[in-house]
Motif scaffolding. Structure first.
Motif, PDB file in Angstrom:
ATOM      1  N   PRO A 290       0.830  -1.208   0.000  1.00  0.00           N
ATOM      2  CA  PRO A 290       0.000   0.000   0.000  1.00  0.00           C
ATOM      3  C   PRO A 290       0.869   1.266   0.000  1.00  0.00           C
ATOM      4  N   GLY A 291       0.543   2.202  -0.874  1.00  0.00           N
ATOM      5  CA  GLY A 291       1.271   3.470  -0.914  1.00  0.00           C
ATOM      6  C   GLY A 291       2.531   3.426  -1.754  1.00  0.00           C
ATOM      7  N   THR A 292       2.845   2.251  -2.333  1.00  0.00           N
ATOM      8  CA  THR A 292       4.042   2.156  -3.182  1.00  0.00           C
ATOM      9  C   THR A 292       3.694   1.319  -4.407  1.00  0.00           C
ATOM     10  N   ASP A 293       4.634   1.204  -5.345  1.00  0.00           N
ATOM     11  CA  ASP A 293       4.387   0.266  -6.439  1.00  0.00           C
ATOM     12  C   ASP A 293       5.318  -0.945  -6.303  1.00  0.00           C
ATOM     13  N   PHE A 294       5.743  -1.224  -5.037  1.00  0.00           N
ATOM     14  CA  PHE A 294       6.660  -2.343  -4.767  1.00  0.00           C
ATOM     15  C   PHE A 294       5.852  -3.630  -4.586  1.00  0.00           C
ATOM     16  N   SER A 295       6.370  -4.755  -5.097  1.00  0.00           N
ATOM     17  CA  SER A 295       5.656  -6.030  -5.012  1.00  0.00           C
ATOM     18  C   SER A 295       5.475  -6.478  -3.559  1.00  0.00           C
ATOM     19  N   LEU A 296       4.251  -6.836  -3.223  1.00  0.00           N
ATOM     20  CA  LEU A 296       3.955  -7.318  -1.869  1.00  0.00           C
ATOM     21  C   LEU A 296       4.716  -8.625  -1.611  1.00  0.00           C
ATOM     22  N   GLY A 297       4.863  -9.415  -2.663  1.00  0.00           N
ATOM     23  CA  GLY A 297       5.588 -10.676  -2.541  1.00  0.00           C
ATOM     24  C   GLY A 297       7.030 -10.440  -2.115  1.00  0.00           C
ATOM     25  N   SER A 298       7.715  -9.550  -2.800  1.00  0.00           N
ATOM     26  CA  SER A 298       9.114  -9.251  -2.458  1.00  0.00           C
ATOM     27  C   SER A 298       9.209  -8.674  -1.054  1.00  0.00           C
ATOM     28  N   GLN A 299       8.241  -7.833  -0.717  1.00  0.00           N
ATOM     29  CA  GLN A 299       8.259  -7.197   0.599  1.00  0.00           C
ATOM     30  C   GLN A 299       8.183  -8.228   1.723  1.00  0.00           C
ATOM     31  N   ALA A 300       7.525  -9.379   1.445  1.00  0.00           N
ATOM     32  CA  ALA A 300       7.311 -10.372   2.502  1.00  0.00           C
ATOM     33  C   ALA A 300       8.523 -11.284   2.712  1.00  0.00           C
ATOM     34  N   ILE A 301       9.468 -11.273   1.754  1.00  0.00           N
ATOM     35  CA  ILE A 301      10.603 -12.200   1.885  1.00  0.00           C
ATOM     36  C   ILE A 301      11.362 -12.032   3.205  1.00  0.00           C
TER      37      ILE A 301
END
Lengths: 283, 293
Positions: free
Chosen positions: A52-63
């Motif tokens: 939320p608030g970015t265009d970064f992948s949620l998948g990558s963020q969860a690593i």
């Protein structure tokens, strides 16, 4: 050479042998890799969604969160389980029957468990780097942050695992440890930024090491811009070190007392009694 | 000596000498394991004095620990280790306690040969048979070249062949460099075969103490006299059967019938004692044996 030094050295070689046994045992690897593998697959399917608030992948963020979960599962649950099993089969009593054997046993356990924790962080990074975009694994600073978070995280969680293993008498009752840890995984921002949760839930999450290890690893592996998704829109390194340090100090104060009490109670008949109970259990 | 709410051991006085094999013989529940665990320093006693190698086990330090070998009833530990690997590892801890006269630890290859496991040196321990596992446990007990070795019920659950092998091993050990062995067993035959001296334990008390030959002489000197007097049946265990019967007739004359006199063997005494003990009447058993008081 002093007898304690000898025992510490014996413990180091013990740790190496145990680590080799764990790292080459299908059962151990399956136990260590199952949850992270499932989580990686789920995150791969969710990689199209964005934080939320970015265009970064949620998948990558969860690593990084998944790696933090690995640290806690291997450092707390698996260590507690090993201690319980070692009491059940007499390994601990053997250590007690050996001069300075407890020193060697504990040194060995800390080394072999730390080794498994490090492996459980490094190995998933290989497929993660190939499957997910945006992880900052090329930078030296990433690895430095990863190293100190991992080291401090280990010192914070291993004593908790040791205490749980000493307090709970059987592998079955360890479920009492596993369930709350799974609960913590759910609320600590492993899979989804914690800033989206109600504040009281954020409060609970921030009282435990898992959230802070996750935050630290995110700060190591994610682009700095992603800090906006965190509480206070910051990586909060100082607070991370503070909370993990506090858990480490508390754990290191309590664990020796609990472990000593546990060791004192070990005798042949207590081992036999536990084994009898274990055999009466439907497997 | 007290453990929990009950006195489990009363007035137990054990002396094991250098190079001697002492068997602590008694039925299950007689207090053998409790005794041995107190001696090993694994269990605290509530009262009484205990000295093992000159030290109170409750306060035994690691140097004291290094002089003991412990073989418990059944270990299942270190199942993933290889036999020689574990002996090498455990030996490390004993190295600082070696002396020129008593170098520690034992050489692994020599130790494996001694217990007959040379061929299993590289075997993963969980894959050893029951008898091999127990022999490995003995090797571990010996790895620090102990002054005193505890063997707790070493042959429980063995088939006859494994049992025979194990007996041979213990006999080989007893000649070994002044290592005293304290072994517990509930099997009289085993105690007779393996030990220099037997201590008979029942109901937490020593009821007999001596070499197998001494005990046999003491007990088989006794005879069991059965008779009826006015239709009521009696059984007495007496030293002088002839004198007893003579007096019986002198006192009761015609009223005595069904007279039977039998020599009592050591194994019979032991069996009777076990039976009495198991039915919760071990005091009666003490009267029957009548020793130790």
């Amino acid at each position: 050479m002093n007898a304690t030094t000898v025992a510490v050295r014996a413990g180091v070689s013990r740790g190496r042998i145990e680590l080799r046994q764990s790292a080459t045992s299908g059962q151990d690897l399956w136990g260590a890799a199952f949850f992270p593998a499932v989580a990686l697959v789920v995150m791969y399917l969710l990689r199209g969604n964005t934080v939320p608030g970015t265009d970064f992948s949620l998948g990558s963020q969860a690593i990084p969160g998944i790696l933090a979960m690995n640290i806690v599962l291997n450092g707390v649950t698996a260590l507690a389980m090993m201690l319980t099993l070692d009491r059940e089969d007499g390994t601990l009593l053997r250590a007690k029957a050996t001069p300075n054997g407890m020193v060697g046993y504990l040194v060995g356990k800390v080394i072999s468990r730390s080794g498994m924790v490090v492996l459980s962080v490094l190995i998933p990074l290989i497929p993660a780097a190939l499957l997910f975009d945006g992880l900052q694994i090329g930078a030296v600073s990433s690895w430095l942050t990863l190293a100190w978070v991992l080291a401090l995280g280990l010192v914070a969680v291993l004593p908790i695992g040791a205490i749980c293993g000493a307090v709970f008498g059987s592998v079955q009752s360890l479920g009492l440890v596993t369930v709350p840890i799974m609960g913590l995984v759910a609320i600590s921002g492993v899979f989804y930024p914690v800033s989206g949760f109600p504040e009281w839930l954020q409060g609970i999450a921030q009282a435990f090491p898992l959230y802070w290890i996750g935050l630290g690893l995110r700060s190591a592996l994610l682009p700095d811009a992603l800090a906006v998704a965190e509480i206070g829109e910051s990586w909060r390194h100082l607070e991370t070190a503070g909370v993990l340090g506090a858990w480490a100090v508390a754990g290191l104060l309590v664990a020796p007392v609990v472990l000593r009490r546990m060791a004192r109670r070990e005798s042949g008949s207590s081992v036999a009694e536990r084994r009898e109970k274990a055999m009466q259990r439907p497997m | 000596m007290r453990y929990g709410a009950n006195d489990v051991l009363r007035g137990v006085d054990l002396r094991v000498h250098r190079g001697e094999v002492l068997a602590l013989l008694g039925p299950n529940g007689a207090g053998k394991t409790t005794t041995i665990e107190i001696l090993e320093g694994f269990r605290r006693r509530s009262a009484g004095e205990v000295s093992v190698l000159g030290t109170d086990p409750d306060h035994g330090d690691e140097a004291w620990r290094a002089r003991l070998g412990v073989v418990l009833q059944s270990w299942r530990d270190h199942g993933r280790w290889r036999a020689a690997e574990l002996l090498d590892h455990l030996g490390l801890y004993y190295a600082p306690y070696g002396t020129p006269a008593r170098p520690r630890p034992y050489d692994t290859a020599e130790l494996l040969a001694l217990v007959g496991l040379t061929g299993q040196a590289g075997t993963v321990i969980a894959r050893l048979s029951g008898g091999q596992r127990r022999r490995l446990d003995v090797a571990i007990g010996l790895v620090g070249r102990p002054d005193l070795l505890f063997l707790d019920e070493p042959t429980v659950g063995f088939d006859p062949v494994a049992r025979q092998d194990f007996h041979d091993l213990v006999r080989r050990l007893s000649g070994l460099e002044d290592t005293a062995i304290l072994l517990t067993t509930h099997d009289l035959d085993e105690a007779e075969k393996l030990s220099d001296r037997i201590v008979l334990l029942a109901g937490g008390e020593i009821v007999a103490d001596g070499t197998a030959a001494e005990l046999a002489a003491r007990f088989s000197g006794k005879a069991e006299v059965r008779y009826s007097r006015d239709g009521e049946f009696f059984t007495e265990s007496v030293q002088d059967a002839t004198g007893y019967v003579r007096e019986l007739f002198a006192r009761h004359g015609e009223a005595i019938g069904d007279l039977e006199v039998r020599r009592v063997s050591l194994s019979e005494v032991y069996l009777a004692m076990v039976r009495e003990f198991e039915s919760g009447q071990h005091h009666a058993a003490r009267e029957l044996t009548g020793v130790g008081a």
